[in-house]
Design an enzyme around this catalytic site. Sequence first.
Site: not given
Lengths: 508, 430
Positions: A194-195, A257
């Site tokens: 999950d960036h 996010h």
Amino acid sequence: MTATLTNPLRVGLRQERVISPQCLVIFGASGDLTHRKLIPALFDLFRQRRLPSEFAVLGCARRPWSDDEFRQKMEAALASKIADDPESWKTFSAGLFYEPVDLQKSDDLVRLGKRLEQIDRQRATRSNRTFYLSVSPAFYGSGCRALAGAGLLADPNRSRVVIEKPFGRDYASAQELNRVVKSCGQENQIFRIDHYLGKETVQNILVMRFANTIFEPIWNRNYIDNVQITAAETVGVEERAGYYETSGALRDMVQNHLTQMLALTAMETPGRYDPEAIRNEKAKVLQAARLADEAEPWNCCVRGQYGPGGNSSDPLAGYRQEPNVDPNSTTETYVAMKLFIDNWRWQGVPFYVRTGKRMPKRMSEVVLTFKEAPVHLFDSSGGGAPGANQLILRIQPNEGADFRFEVKAPGSGMRSRPVDMDFSYDESFGEPSDEGYVRLLADAMLGDPTLFTRSDEVEAAWRLYTPLVELIEQQPWQLPVYPYEASTWGPAASDSLLARDGLLWRRP
Amino acid sequence: MAPQLTLQAPLELPPQDVSDYLGRLWNGGEQDSTSSGAATFSLLVWQPSWIEQHLVRLGRLDGPITGLEREELLQAARQAVPTCGLPLSTSPLAPELAWQLGQLPGDQASEDLRGQHVDPAISLHQPRRLITLAPSLDGHQHLETLVAAYCPLPEDGPASSVCGDVVVMRGGMEALQRGLGMVNPLIPAELPCWVWWNGTLDEAPDLFEGITQAPRRLIIDTAIGTPARALDVLSQRAAAGQAISDLNWYRLSSWRENLAMVFDHPGRRDALAHVVQLDIDVQGHQPVQGLLMAAWIANRLGWSLESSNHCDGDGISASFRRPDGVAVQVRQMPVPVGDPSTHPGSIVGLRLVCRPEHRAPLCVILCGETGGCMRLEAGGMARMELVEQVVTSTIESAQREVSRTLRGGHDSTNPLLAACVPLASRLLPR
């Protein structure tokens, strides 16, 4: 104040761990993510001396490119970065290779295995491999199966798989995908990326909370009135309509996010800084989280969709007018909701979460609003009672934190007014932060899973939104999609969600 | 964490049999990681431990001899400094203390476990092979070779299944020199090899040349020994492209970080272009760390060196020219300290004076935790904008410092070090 120049004494001070010799295999190498994020991140790592000389990247996709074609395409995509340091690119790009591979074809996998052995000999990568699945989510399970079937995941110490979001479409599919993935390798081989977790400011939530003694004693229901988590984008759906039509804001942003930001904000203190200790606490807090009204979710959730906006000189198309979007689409581009966390720390504290496209500003933040002073001794300079203290953790842009508190307004009376104590990463550190993918790629290749989501976290996150997902799929009329004008802060119904609690969304 | 011993008692073998024995040890089994040994790196350690050997011989320290930088050793060494007639500011690990102790009579014997006591900071990296060259005080002692398989057992967490081995070569200098030929075949060619020269660079030059050639990655400590020799080795190896790490440079990290932090503030960054004076105080008469610091600053700010001379005894005074042509004066002074650091020549204070145009001068003073900065605070600084910081000293054992270097895993010299070493070398008046 002078313009922000790089501090020459700061350059090169960070000396981080070098990644072990290995080959990074990117499936979906002809896609956007590879040239926009992955290869630039790897080139940054190379320039930071974090890649060993025994390193290679093998791009894989169905297109019949050669090694040289792949290098040329990456070079074109990174032209501005390369211009700063052409020598480094020359050395780095010698380690880029390409192999046409269709993961569904067993012949291709046999050829892939041979190519990897050849690269091992050529680049001394010692059979250490990280497989990055930058492919359509529909192929995550079959991709893992194919790799395992070809024996490429057999050694848990030498092979890892990185899986992009979204991990599943709902609770059931996430469970099924976890089952498939775990049948192909051990949990410590699986890196669900999950960036957002690669962002300095998201990681800073942990440091702010657990490296300072001043915050933790008040980080609970006794002092915090409510928490708002926002991720706003100014862009529309762009070229992602095909994907977005099937996902919407809830799946695209909230389940991953925003939920990760929620988990880091609300988790208990881990016993030590250790991947499993951190992930245990994140999983626990997500398991304790729930929609404010699970029986009637429409009372605690608002969906929206952007309509046309802008002005005559710069008109903005509405979502339904975007290319490849169904003109009658009911996909939400905005979602806001209220959550509770049923534990000793957070019982009764509302968490408001919102995300949207075509908002007036691009920003992500976590805002903790503290309870008001029990007795108001002073008038506010704006009239009425003094405002509540707020701690604002800015995730992007202008990464940093603000603390808002009351001070005496100048003059003979005793009136108060709010002021901001500001910390900005740009101003406090003499060099820019790395892109999230730099950190996450390095961690994955180092085998450090701290910033990756574990299977139980993913499942807990999906379980949290299951009542909403089911409602949207089975009784969408119960959760209508309210239109909002492009470049505004979402539908009015979203404001009503907070107004019912006597609150307002923060207007950053 | 307590040091760990090898699991089996080391086996003493004739030197010529060691290679075959180790080959049989790892090739006899299947392909799993336990039977084939860790695919990590090998570490070759020059471990003279002269001070420890002498203190044990003199009965001032209980054995066994381990080669580890333990607290009892440092305490005994500190107590020995005044009795040997050395100045109080002499570091407990200074080579001159070893020399002085060597003049004293004593013949207390003790077990020698050098190379068999593995510090957990090292073992956690699971070296494939740990080879220790352990010279004895008796220069004519014959060569003994000990071998043991080794599986690190971390104090927290499950035991690792990845094993390695330790080889100890112990004997007089002559015997070690003769036995050098057996070292190279013992180093697995397919794995990186680090060589930690845990002693002064002035001793055993042939042996040093014999075991430290590229592509081996070299770890040295320029705080020990003759400054000119230390800086020459550092600059020659870095210039030749060999990966070389200097623990003395590593110890500067907190000073460099603190100085950088002062100028992270955008309002101060511009002042870096207007530095006119740099003063560095170091502990005792070992100048290398201070010179590396001055050279790093000069290199980062683009100054060119014009001259460097001795001043006021062991002080060093240098003139630089900034890119805009303005002169910068650099002065490094040795200062006596009552409680000397383990490492000779540690920086105790730093002062940087900047005179930006149309603004008040800025004076930045960094002080060590223990040394204080009264000397640097004097001299009319009151009329300047004053920024003072205390630099926390993190004294770690050499083993932990080496552990950090191993953890980094870099296969090239730190570019900042490589860039500043030639300048530091020129700063040293010869």
